[in-house]
Design a protein around this motif. Sequence first.
Motif, mmCIF file in Angstrom:
data_model
loop_
_atom_site.group_PDB
_atom_site.id
_atom_site.type_symbol
_atom_site.label_atom_id
_atom_site.label_comp_id
_atom_site.label_asym_id
_atom_site.label_seq_id
_atom_site.Cartn_x
_atom_site.Cartn_y
_atom_site.Cartn_z
ATOM 1 N N VAL A 1 -147.122 -3.527 -105.272
ATOM 2 C CA VAL A 1 -146.965 -2.729 -104.055
ATOM 3 C C VAL A 1 -148.288 -2.039 -103.755
ATOM 4 C CG1 VAL A 1 -145.852 -0.704 -103.041
ATOM 5 C CG2 VAL A 1 -144.488 -2.371 -104.313
ATOM 6 N N SER A 2 -148.780 -2.168 -102.527
ATOM 7 C CA SER A 2 -150.022 -1.525 -102.102
ATOM 8 C C SER A 2 -149.714 -0.504 -101.029
ATOM 9 C CB SER A 2 -151.007 -2.570 -101.563
ATOM 10 O OG SER A 2 -151.359 -3.491 -102.578
ATOM 11 N N LEU A 3 -150.179 0.716 -101.223
ATOM 12 C CA LEU A 3 -149.890 1.829 -100.321
ATOM 13 C C LEU A 3 -151.104 2.205 -99.506
ATOM 14 C CD1 LEU A 3 -147.992 3.249 -103.155
ATOM 15 C CD2 LEU A 3 -147.087 3.869 -100.923
ATOM 16 N N GLY B 1 -153.337 -1.109 -97.067
ATOM 17 C CA GLY B 1 -152.803 -1.517 -98.360
ATOM 18 C C GLY B 1 -153.753 -1.293 -99.514
ATOM 19 N N THR C 1 -145.089 4.591 -109.018
ATOM 20 C CA THR C 1 -146.499 4.892 -108.794
ATOM 21 C C THR C 1 -147.081 5.658 -109.982
ATOM 22 O OG1 THR C 1 -145.833 6.881 -107.568
ATOM 23 C CG2 THR C 1 -146.327 4.908 -106.282
ATOM 24 N N LEU D 1 -147.624 10.941 -104.693
ATOM 25 C CA LEU D 1 -148.297 10.653 -103.437
ATOM 26 C C LEU D 1 -148.429 11.931 -102.612
ATOM 27 C CD1 LEU D 1 -146.330 7.402 -102.474
ATOM 28 C CD2 LEU D 1 -148.487 7.570 -103.729
ATOM 29 N N HIS E 1 -146.273 7.245 -95.452
ATOM 30 C CA HIS E 1 -147.230 6.269 -95.965
ATOM 31 C C HIS E 1 -146.804 4.861 -95.587
ATOM 32 C CE1 HIS E 1 -149.271 9.224 -98.576
ATOM 33 N NE2 HIS E 1 -148.062 9.724 -98.735
ATOM 34 N N TYR E 2 -147.770 4.056 -95.138
ATOM 35 C CA TYR E 2 -147.550 2.622 -94.981
ATOM 36 C C TYR E 2 -147.627 1.968 -96.364
ATOM 37 C CZ TYR E 2 -149.022 3.372 -90.082
ATOM 38 O OH TYR E 2 -149.157 3.810 -88.788
ATOM 39 N N TYR E 3 -146.946 0.837 -96.519
ATOM 40 C CA TYR E 3 -147.161 0.039 -97.724
ATOM 41 C C TYR E 3 -146.692 -1.390 -97.488
ATOM 42 C CZ TYR E 3 -142.169 0.235 -99.170
ATOM 43 O OH TYR E 3 -140.798 0.115 -99.242
ATOM 44 N N GLU F 1 -145.687 -2.757 -90.957
ATOM 45 C CA GLU F 1 -145.743 -2.427 -92.376
ATOM 46 C C GLU F 1 -144.495 -1.656 -92.780
ATOM 47 O OE1 GLU F 1 -148.561 -3.683 -94.200
ATOM 48 O OE2 GLU F 1 -149.935 -1.967 -94.085
ATOM 49 N N GLU G 1 -154.168 10.491 -92.993
ATOM 50 C CA GLU G 1 -152.766 10.076 -92.990
ATOM 51 C C GLU G 1 -151.950 10.941 -92.041
ATOM 52 O OE1 GLU G 1 -152.078 10.434 -97.122
ATOM 53 O OE2 GLU G 1 -152.420 12.576 -97.186
#
Length: 369
Positions: free
Chosen positions: A63-65, A69, A87, A91, A96-98, A122, A351
């Motif tokens: 998973v990329s946040l 990403g 994680t 965070l 947050h997008y991921y 996303e 963000e």
Amino acid sequence: MIRNTVATLVAIALTSVGSLAQTIAEDFKPSSLNQPGQEYPQVNSQGYARFRINAPKADSVRVSLGLGGRGGTILTKGADGFWTGTTAGPLDEGFHYYNVTVDGGKFNDPGAQNYYGSVRWESGIEIPAHDQDFYALKDVPHGMVQQILFPSKSTNTSRRAFVYTPPGYEKDKSKKYPVLYLQHGWGEDETAWSNQGHANLIMDNMIADGKIKPFIIVMTYGMTNEVKFGKIREFKIDPFQAVLTDELIPYVDANFRTLANRDNRAMAGLSMGGMETKMITLNKPETFGYYGLLSGGVYAPEDLNGKAKPKLVFISCGSKERPDGVKKSATDLKAAGYNAVSYVSENTAHEFQTWRRSLHELAPLLFKN
């Protein structure tokens, strides 16, 4: 003695590692942005996120946040074919997008709702914030966010915008309102400020609390040509400037009850939208009376010298960005005789929590007599 000391240090280190592993509170709950009925992803009271993906035939899942990403959380496969991972640390508060990488292919999490960012839809996750009350959905009068399609001769098509009208707009047909033109960031679109930013809820709550003068917000797509990530310097403002100032503003003024003059018109934007705001306000100082750059650069006194004087210059960013530059810009502008305000969002970066808070700080400063 040395052997005993080493053994003691190793024991302390192992104990510390074990303690750190035990510090993650097991009070995980489904994210507020999950698809209906979906248990994962989850967040806990400390801001950690936990993901669970069903991919029984996969060899690797990560998973990329973040926008684009960045980083990654490697998931571990269970006997049931589900991959699970948490994680490495908490965070930042907010949205947050991921995305999920399965055997090298990029996908969205089927458990989460999708939001347009990074030039694609996303997955989104929300880390509850200590100050989330200002954008919470409350039992207060609500404004309306409506889609409009306006003709654009310069691009030879109809273009889309979303317009927020405040509570009471539909009832009092005689009242006219100021307008804020509010731009999204790179890779996002005209849905971002309502969906990710909760701009309408921020407005509703402040109006209900009597903290701001009601005004209209117009949000439109800020691109007229495709610019890839890392190539933003190649972006040319002229085509979008024509869409905004020659087509959208006249359409809004003709179809909504606006106070159609410079002193009642503002422009602001986040990130790339801030860059657009700076360029357009410098090119068209007679069009806008209020300027807002949200993680979108700064103004210097020489930028504004000799132009129609803005009624307000608002500059903001997260504390994890470049706050010193934002503060210096406001200080320099004040010294040069401009009404300048800086704001720094604590413990956030580039963000949406930074930009939600920034809008919350900016809105009460707009359209004051």
